[in-house]
Design a protein around this motif. Structure first.
Motif, PDB file in Angstrom:
ATOM      1  N   LYS A 189      33.847  -6.853  38.895  1.00 12.69           N
ATOM      2  CA  LYS A 189      34.642  -7.677  39.825  1.00 12.69           C
ATOM      3  C   LYS A 189      33.801  -8.219  40.965  1.00 12.69           C
ATOM      4  O   LYS A 189      33.810  -9.408  41.251  1.00 12.69           O
ATOM      5  CB  LYS A 189      35.788  -6.846  40.447  1.00 12.69           C
ATOM      6  N   SER A 190      33.082  -7.299  41.635  1.00 10.36           N
ATOM      7  CA  SER A 190      32.325  -7.721  42.817  1.00 10.36           C
ATOM      8  C   SER A 190      31.203  -8.676  42.410  1.00 10.36           C
ATOM      9  O   SER A 190      30.874  -9.602  43.140  1.00 10.36           O
ATOM     10  CB  SER A 190      31.735  -6.518  43.538  1.00 10.36           C
ATOM     11  N   PHE A 191      30.641  -8.442  41.238  1.00 11.43           N
ATOM     12  CA  PHE A 191      29.576  -9.307  40.725  1.00 11.43           C
ATOM     13  C   PHE A 191      30.109 -10.729  40.548  1.00 11.43           C
ATOM     14  O   PHE A 191      29.528 -11.703  41.028  1.00 11.43           O
ATOM     15  CB  PHE A 191      29.095  -8.744  39.374  1.00 11.43           C
ATOM     16  N   GLY A 199      30.734  -2.439  52.241  1.00  4.94           N
ATOM     17  CA  GLY A 199      29.480  -3.025  52.727  1.00  4.94           C
ATOM     18  C   GLY A 199      28.580  -3.511  51.611  1.00  4.94           C
ATOM     19  O   GLY A 199      27.370  -3.275  51.617  1.00  4.94           O
ATOM     20  N   GLU A 200      29.184  -4.198  50.626  1.00  5.80           N
ATOM     21  CA  GLU A 200      28.410  -4.631  49.457  1.00  5.80           C
ATOM     22  C   GLU A 200      27.903  -6.067  49.563  1.00  5.80           C
ATOM     23  O   GLU A 200      27.018  -6.455  48.818  1.00  5.80           O
ATOM     24  CB  GLU A 200      29.296  -4.614  48.204  1.00  5.80           C
ATOM     25  N   TYR A 201      28.515  -6.852  50.425  1.00 12.85           N
ATOM     26  CA  TYR A 201      28.267  -8.295  50.346  1.00 12.85           C
ATOM     27  C   TYR A 201      27.111  -8.793  51.214  1.00 12.85           C
ATOM     28  O   TYR A 201      26.658  -9.915  51.025  1.00 12.85           O
ATOM     29  CB  TYR A 201      29.563  -9.068  50.639  1.00 12.85           C
ATOM     30  N   VAL A 228      39.631 -10.409  49.668  1.00 10.84           N
ATOM     31  CA  VAL A 228      39.978  -9.025  50.001  1.00 10.84           C
ATOM     32  C   VAL A 228      39.597  -8.080  48.871  1.00 10.84           C
ATOM     33  O   VAL A 228      40.217  -8.074  47.802  1.00 10.84           O
ATOM     34  CB  VAL A 228      41.491  -8.890  50.292  1.00 10.84           C
ATOM     35  N   GLU A 229      38.554  -7.301  49.099  1.00 12.69           N
ATOM     36  CA  GLU A 229      38.143  -6.280  48.126  1.00 12.69           C
ATOM     37  C   GLU A 229      39.068  -5.070  48.270  1.00 12.69           C
ATOM     38  O   GLU A 229      39.586  -4.808  49.360  1.00 12.69           O
ATOM     39  CB  GLU A 229      36.707  -5.839  48.423  1.00 12.69           C
ATOM     40  N   GLU A 230      39.245  -4.330  47.198  1.00  7.29           N
ATOM     41  CA  GLU A 230      40.084  -3.121  47.199  1.00  7.29           C
ATOM     42  C   GLU A 230      41.470  -3.451  47.754  1.00  7.29           C
ATOM     43  O   GLU A 230      42.013  -2.729  48.595  1.00  7.29           O
ATOM     44  CB  GLU A 230      39.441  -1.994  48.038  1.00  7.29           C
TER      45      GLU A 230
HETATM   46 MG   LIG Z   1      33.234  -3.717  43.381  1.00  5.61          MG
END
Ligand SMILES: [Mg+2]
Ligand SMILES: Nc1ncnc2c1ncn2[C@@H]1O[C@H](COP(=O)(O)OP(=O)(O)OP(=O)(O)O)[C@@H](O)[C@H]1O
Length: 508
Positions: free
Chosen positions: A181-183, A206-208, A382-384
């Motif tokens: 998803k985040s990818f 804090g992935e982005y 919006v993640e999660e």
């Molecule tokens: Mg993710």
């Protein structure tokens, strides 16, 4: 080539069917009873599931279809199978058959139609040409407003989602954990950045921030035509906890419009009533002297009051103060939202209830300011999302997400919802996300929630979601009129969501 009775009869009816189109690759012949929405064919060439095929219709011309199921029919009985296991040579006759779902053709007005009369048994089935696939599916490549997310599975056709449709119709990205998803979301944000769209990302892990850096593109057989680059010039990062997120600007909120009850809801105090009055009194007394005040000011008033038992409340407020997000002067929204830039709200290291509060404050401000045109049209990612707009129970931000989901499009505030638990995201929000990107999902409840919400999803494709390899997404909505399988393109920038290895794998 061995024959079967169905093909025999069709062949006698259509004995002159030879491939009239030498530039097309013939992969099968229609047999048996032929419907108007699907047909069966005998595979005579290279055919695989989910491949696009084309058949010439007597009145409608070339019609596009997709191979939805395949089967190898054999005459090997259980008894003879045993003979094979005992080492005997047993002749086996086999035929590969396929079910093709008809997608349709474009009529002279450019509308997608399906033939109203069935094809004929004996009609030849060809591997579909890219030009026909693009035309029927309605894919346009290299458009000015297209967000390039990947290639159509098995074809060198770029899948681009119209950015205006993305912002106006909201997006959901759903997959099990580690599903990509985040990818994919990162790839989408890269496209938004390239097109100078204003973006705000709620980033709990804090992935982005890694999108500032250039990524590396693995060597594969597919040429996605992606050049690595970083987006440092486009990214602004704020964090609630700048001790763990050193590259970020501290995000601060004022206490000015937080009432005693709101403040208590951020603490672990269960018996709110016991402290409500004294906290109210303390806030009122601070407000009577100062317009801008801190938690310390409130704590000081409570400490000075020796008559009331305030120790537990004071301890909780001190804990809140340590989290360090309340200050006399809050971060202004025009510092957070900058036209054409991507702002990351990094919430890593911040307790969930505080995260909800932060998300609620920011989302509410975006909606209110967008309504009056004080900030540019933008996308809120919006993640999660199941944490901020849950299906069961309420989060501080539940209400604002429902409002943005239902009214945001009117004001040019787009929403991208990302979650690993489709069934746990508020249906009122999820159902408003008309562009859907679904990666591998295996949880039966999530699959049910997805199958119920994706338009035009055939049973075959719904079933396919469980088996999708990492990196393949089912995409529908916006300018994509039917569900498509897309091989997600590599990232230009660095992906920050790498899984952590507990035991390092051996490198060879
Ligand atoms: Mg993710
Ligand atoms: N399209 C892709 N191409 C190559 N690698 C991919 C692709 N999609 C995902 N991956 C890899 O799979 C891993 C998991 O992807 P990602 O972090 O996007 O998962 P996620 O769905 O966001 O998971 P989580 O629910 O844990 O946040 C990553 O290490 C990433 O490198």
């Amino acid at each position: 080539m061995e024959t079967d009775s169905a093909v025999d009869t069709t062949e006698s009816n259509a004995s002159h069917k030879i491939n009239k189109y030498p530039d097309l690759e013939c992969v099968g012949v229609i047999y048996g009873n032929v419907g108007t929405t699907s047909f069966n064919c005998r595979a005579t060439g290279n055919m695989e599931r989910l491949q696009y095929v084309q058949v010439e219709h007597e009145t409608d011309g070339w019609v596009l279809g997709i191979v939805s199921e395949m089967e190898r029919k054999t005459d090997l009985s259980i008894e003879r199978a045993k003979m094979v296991s005992e080492g005997e040579v047993v002749p086996i006759e086999e035929k590969v058959t396929a079910k093709v779902d008809i997608i349709g053709f474009r009529d002279e007005r450019g509308l997608l139609q399906t033939p109203r009369t069935p094809f004929r048994a004996g009609d030849l089935v060809y591997k579909a040409k890219d030009t026909l696939i693009k035309d029927v599916i309605g894919l346009k490549e290299r458009t000015d407003t297209g967000a390039y997310i990947g290639l159509l599975l098995g074809h060198d056709i770029r899948v681009e989602i119209d950015i205006n449709a993305l912002v106006q119709k909201h997006v959901s990205i759903l997959a099990k954990t580690g599903g990509g998803k985040s990818f994919l979301c990162g790839a989408l944000i890269e496209e938004l950045m390239k097109h100078d769209v204003t973006v705000l990302i709620i980033d709990p892990h804090g992935e982005y921030g890694s999108m500032r850096e250039k990524g590396s593109i693995p060597q594969t057989t597919r040429n996605f035509e992606v050049t690595p680059r970083g987006y440092a010039d486009k990214i602004i990062e704020f964090a609630t906890d700048t001790n763990v997120n050193k590259n970020a600007i501290p995000l601060k909120f004022t206490l000015a419009n937080l009432e005693a009850r709101d403040l208590l809801s951020l603490t672990n105090i269960k018996n709110v009533r016991a402290y409500l009055t004294s906290l109210r009194k303390a806030i009122d007394s601070v407000r009577s002297i100062k317009k801008e005040y801190t938690l310390k000011d409130i704590i000081n008033v409570l400490e000075a009051d020796e008559e009331t038992q305030n120790a537990a409340l004071i301890a909780e407020l001190e804990y809140l103060d340590e989290i360090n997000i309340f200050a006399a002067k809050g971060t202004r929204i025009d510092e957070i939202v900058v036209k054409g830039k991507t702002t990351i709200i990094n919430l890593k290291g911040t307790p969930p209830d505080i995260q909800e509060l932060v998300v609620n404050r920011i989302a509410t401000a975006l909606f209110e300011l967008r309504k009056v045109g004080k900030i540019p049209p933008m996308m809120l990612v919006v993640e999660e999302a199941h944490n901020y707009c849950p299906q069961q129970g309420l989060a501080a931000s539940s209400k604002i997400f429902r409002t943005i989901a239902s009214e945001g499009r009117k004001f040019g505030l787009g929403l991208t919802i990302i979650s690993q638990r489709a069934a746990k995201v508020d249906k009122n929000v999820l159902s408003q996300c008309n562009t859907q990107m679904i990666l591998k999902v295996t949880n039966p409840n999530d699959l049910k929630a997805i199958a119920a919400s994706v338009e035009g999803l055939t049973a075959g494709l719904a079933d396919e979601i469980q088996r999708l390899p990492i990196g393949v997404a089912l995409v529908v909505g916006g300018n994509i009129q039917m569900p498509l399988l897309v091989e997600v393109r590599p990232r230009e920038s660095k992906h920050g969501g790498e899984s952590v290895e507990i035991v390092p794998s051996k490198r060879v």
